[in-house]
Design a protein around this motif. Structure first.
Motif, PDB file in Angstrom:
ATOM      1  N   LEU A 196      34.523  38.139  35.294  1.00 46.76           N
ATOM      2  CA  LEU A 196      34.814  39.582  35.195  1.00 46.76           C
ATOM      3  C   LEU A 196      34.835  40.182  36.598  1.00 46.76           C
ATOM      4  O   LEU A 196      33.928  40.930  36.993  1.00 46.76           O
ATOM      5  CB  LEU A 196      33.760  40.268  34.331  1.00 46.76           C
ATOM      6  CG  LEU A 196      33.598  39.744  32.893  1.00 46.76           C
ATOM      7  CD1 LEU A 196      32.386  40.386  32.223  1.00 46.76           C
ATOM      8  CD2 LEU A 196      34.860  40.005  32.088  1.00 46.76           C
ATOM      9  N   PRO A 197      35.864  39.877  37.398  1.00 50.12           N
ATOM     10  CA  PRO A 197      35.879  40.310  38.799  1.00 50.12           C
ATOM     11  C   PRO A 197      35.932  41.824  38.976  1.00 50.12           C
ATOM     12  O   PRO A 197      35.550  42.330  40.040  1.00 50.12           O
ATOM     13  CB  PRO A 197      37.137  39.643  39.353  1.00 50.12           C
ATOM     14  CG  PRO A 197      37.990  39.363  38.155  1.00 50.12           C
ATOM     15  CD  PRO A 197      37.047  39.082  37.042  1.00 50.12           C
ATOM     16  N   ASP A 198      36.390  42.560  37.980  1.00 47.77           N
ATOM     17  CA  ASP A 198      36.526  44.015  38.109  1.00 47.77           C
ATOM     18  C   ASP A 198      35.359  44.772  37.480  1.00 47.77           C
ATOM     19  O   ASP A 198      35.443  45.991  37.289  1.00 47.77           O
ATOM     20  CB  ASP A 198      37.836  44.475  37.464  1.00 47.77           C
ATOM     21  CG  ASP A 198      39.057  43.846  38.123  1.00 47.77           C
ATOM     22  OD1 ASP A 198      39.024  43.658  39.359  1.00 47.77           O
ATOM     23  OD2 ASP A 198      40.027  43.523  37.416  1.00 47.77           O
ATOM     24  N   LEU A 199      34.276  44.084  37.175  1.00 51.03           N
ATOM     25  CA  LEU A 199      33.143  44.718  36.511  1.00 51.03           C
ATOM     26  C   LEU A 199      32.508  45.773  37.404  1.00 51.03           C
ATOM     27  O   LEU A 199      32.290  45.547  38.602  1.00 51.03           O
ATOM     28  CB  LEU A 199      32.101  43.651  36.145  1.00 51.03           C
ATOM     29  CG  LEU A 199      30.876  44.141  35.360  1.00 51.03           C
ATOM     30  CD1 LEU A 199      31.283  44.675  33.990  1.00 51.03           C
ATOM     31  CD2 LEU A 199      29.879  42.988  35.200  1.00 51.03           C
ATOM     32  N   ASP A 200      32.194  46.916  36.815  1.00 51.92           N
ATOM     33  CA  ASP A 200      31.534  48.004  37.524  1.00 51.92           C
ATOM     34  C   ASP A 200      30.182  47.552  38.075  1.00 51.92           C
ATOM     35  O   ASP A 200      29.431  46.834  37.415  1.00 51.92           O
ATOM     36  CB  ASP A 200      31.340  49.173  36.559  1.00 51.92           C
ATOM     37  CG  ASP A 200      30.540  50.298  37.170  1.00 51.92           C
ATOM     38  OD1 ASP A 200      29.343  50.402  36.858  1.00 51.92           O
ATOM     39  OD2 ASP A 200      31.123  51.052  37.966  1.00 51.92           O
ATOM     40  N   ARG A 201      29.853  47.977  39.284  1.00 50.12           N
ATOM     41  CA  ARG A 201      28.638  47.531  39.950  1.00 50.12           C
ATOM     42  C   ARG A 201      27.388  47.913  39.161  1.00 50.12           C
ATOM     43  O   ARG A 201      26.442  47.129  39.035  1.00 50.12           O
ATOM     44  CB  ARG A 201      28.557  48.137  41.352  1.00 50.12           C
ATOM     45  CG  ARG A 201      27.342  47.684  42.153  1.00 50.12           C
ATOM     46  CD  ARG A 201      27.440  46.219  42.520  1.00 50.12           C
ATOM     47  NE  ARG A 201      26.214  45.706  43.096  1.00 50.12           N
ATOM     48  CZ  ARG A 201      26.029  44.449  43.457  1.00 50.12           C
ATOM     49  NH1 ARG A 201      26.996  43.567  43.272  1.00 50.12           N
ATOM     50  NH2 ARG A 201      24.900  44.053  43.986  1.00 50.12           N
ATOM     51  N   THR A 202      27.382  49.111  38.602  1.00 49.28           N
ATOM     52  CA  THR A 202      26.217  49.548  37.827  1.00 49.28           C
ATOM     53  C   THR A 202      26.018  48.670  36.603  1.00 49.28           C
ATOM     54  O   THR A 202      24.887  48.263  36.282  1.00 49.28           O
ATOM     55  CB  THR A 202      26.384  51.013  37.396  1.00 49.28           C
ATOM     56  OG1 THR A 202      26.528  51.841  38.564  1.00 49.28           O
ATOM     57  CG2 THR A 202      25.185  51.483  36.586  1.00 49.28           C
ATOM     58  N   ALA A 203      27.110  48.347  35.915  1.00 43.81           N
ATOM     59  CA  ALA A 203      27.022  47.483  34.738  1.00 43.81           C
ATOM     60  C   ALA A 203      26.555  46.085  35.122  1.00 43.81           C
ATOM     61  O   ALA A 203      25.770  45.457  34.407  1.00 43.81           O
ATOM     62  CB  ALA A 203      28.376  47.411  34.037  1.00 43.81           C
ATOM     63  N   LEU A 204      27.032  45.589  36.273  1.00 41.94           N
ATOM     64  CA  LEU A 204      26.620  44.265  36.738  1.00 41.94           C
ATOM     65  C   LEU A 204      25.123  44.235  37.021  1.00 41.94           C
ATOM     66  O   LEU A 204      24.422  43.299  36.610  1.00 41.94           O
ATOM     67  CB  LEU A 204      27.411  43.880  37.994  1.00 41.94           C
ATOM     68  CG  LEU A 204      27.005  42.564  38.669  1.00 41.94           C
ATOM     69  CD1 LEU A 204      27.226  41.387  37.727  1.00 41.94           C
ATOM     70  CD2 LEU A 204      27.778  42.370  39.972  1.00 41.94           C
ATOM     71  N   GLU A 205      24.628  45.248  37.708  1.00 41.52           N
ATOM     72  CA  GLU A 205      23.201  45.268  38.047  1.00 41.52           C
ATOM     73  C   GLU A 205      22.333  45.345  36.792  1.00 41.52           C
ATOM     74  O   GLU A 205      21.278  44.703  36.715  1.00 41.52           O
ATOM     75  CB  GLU A 205      22.915  46.452  38.968  1.00 41.52           C
ATOM     76  CG  GLU A 205      23.514  46.268  40.372  1.00 41.52           C
ATOM     77  CD  GLU A 205      23.320  47.484  41.250  1.00 41.52           C
ATOM     78  OE1 GLU A 205      22.839  48.524  40.728  1.00 41.52           O
ATOM     79  OE2 GLU A 205      23.642  47.404  42.452  1.00 41.52           O
TER      80      GLU A 205
END
Length: 341
Positions: A196-205
């Motif tokens: 998921l290269p375009d995943l939002d940073r907040t969601a990733l964290e």
């Protein structure tokens, strides 16, 4: 061969073929391959969702390439499509168009054994991957044991296990056992962003925070609502004895409102992990007899409570209230022991 545990829109282990992390286990098997002394059976064991099956397929490609007569690209394509004649994969079989059998059955293992005793379809080693051996019912496990006791020549079994302690000791003793551990957060992030290269940073964290070193859990987290009570459960478990009583009552109410929902399913995994970690740490702490006794009692109580709730359809909210209260009391005991151990 479909995967009954597949997550929607994500590549399967046989398609990934490139596990992130687990360098020690990978290096050990590749060294044995280079020296021409591959074990007849290799068991990768560890928490579910850390890449054990992906590593098995990665090594299957390496072994089939090194011992066969085709290049790695061609072998990789065939493994991904399950079309390589020297590869066998055993998972829970489809029961009908919409469901799977709950176990790997004895007839499934017998079919595998028969296939492995036929003349090989191509030059080189043969590989059989069982994903996972935990799914074998008792008859299937006994049938597999017979195969491991008299394995076909030039064949290596990869057995994937999330719960090795529940397997037959004789099966474990026939395997070269390698423990795989949860991944550090940076490697979990690498697994997630690869898919998921375009995943939002907040969601990733947030996904990494709840993953506990398991990439699969990180992907599952992304399917939860932003206000899911699972995050609150993770925070509460850091210091249950320091939180007000109202906190665990609110948690029980939020999680127990939908006993079959994604939040409750995820919460049960997190609780099982926390309980297992507490048991392990108590057992490894020198002289911690009271902590170990309390942790053992808590483990047994949690299992009994959840099993009873499942079997007779008890109110899950009340079950969680009792369990959370027991966790608070355990943590208070080990934080403030009444007497020296």
């Amino acid at each position: 061969m479909t995967d009954p545990t597949a997550l929607p829109d994500l590549p399967l282990p046989e398609q990934r073929q490139a596990a992130i992390g687990h360098d020690g286990a990978r290096g050990a098997i590749l060294a044995q391959l280079a020296e021409g002394r591959l074990p007849g059976a290799i068991m990768f064991h560890g928490p579910e969702g850390i890449g054990k099956a992906t590593l098995a397929f990665e090594l299957a490609v390496a072994i089939l390439t090194a011992t066969g007569d085709e290049d790695a690209h061609r072998v990789s394509e065939q493994v991904a499509a399950f079309s390589h004649p020297n590869l066998s994969v055993l998972r829970r079989r489809p029961k009908d168009a919409r469901s799977y059998y709950s176990v790997i059955r004895v007839e499934d293992v017998r079919e595998l054994r028969e296939a492995l005793h036929h003349t090989r379809g191509r030059a080189g080693h043969r590989i059989a991957i069982l994903d996972s051996i935990d799914d074998c019912n008792p008859n299937a496990a006994n049938a597999l044991l017979k195969t491991l006791e008299e394995p076909p020549a030039d064949t290596t079994f990869f057995l994937i296990s999330h719960r090795p302690g529940q397997l037959l000791p004789t099966i474990r003793s026939r395997c070269h056992n390698l423990a795989l551990r949860p991944l550090p957060d940076d490697l979990v992030a690498s697994v997630v962003t690869t898919s998921l290269p375009d995943l939002d940073r907040t969601a990733l964290e947030r996904a990494i925070q709840l993953a506990g070193g398991r990439p699969r859990r990180a992907f599952e987290t992304l399917a939860l609502a932003e206000n899911s009570p699972v995050g609150a459960l993770v925070l509460w478990l850091r210091r249950p004895d320091a939180a007000p009583v109202a906190a665990h009552l609110q948690l029980a109410d939020a999680l127990g409102s939908d006993p079959q929902g994604a939040d409750m399913s995820f919460a049960r995994e997190i609780l099982n992990d926390w309980l297992a970690t507490e048991m392990r740490e108590a057992a490894m702490e020198p002289g911690a007899r009271r902590r170990l006794a309390s942790a053992t009692e808590l483990w047994e109580k949690a299992g009994a409570l959840l099993a009873e709730a499942d079997s007779v359809n008890l109110d899950m909210k009340q079950t969680l209230v009792v369990l959370f209260d027991a966790i608070r009391k355990h943590c208070a005991l080990i934080a403030n022991p009444a007497e020296p151990e």
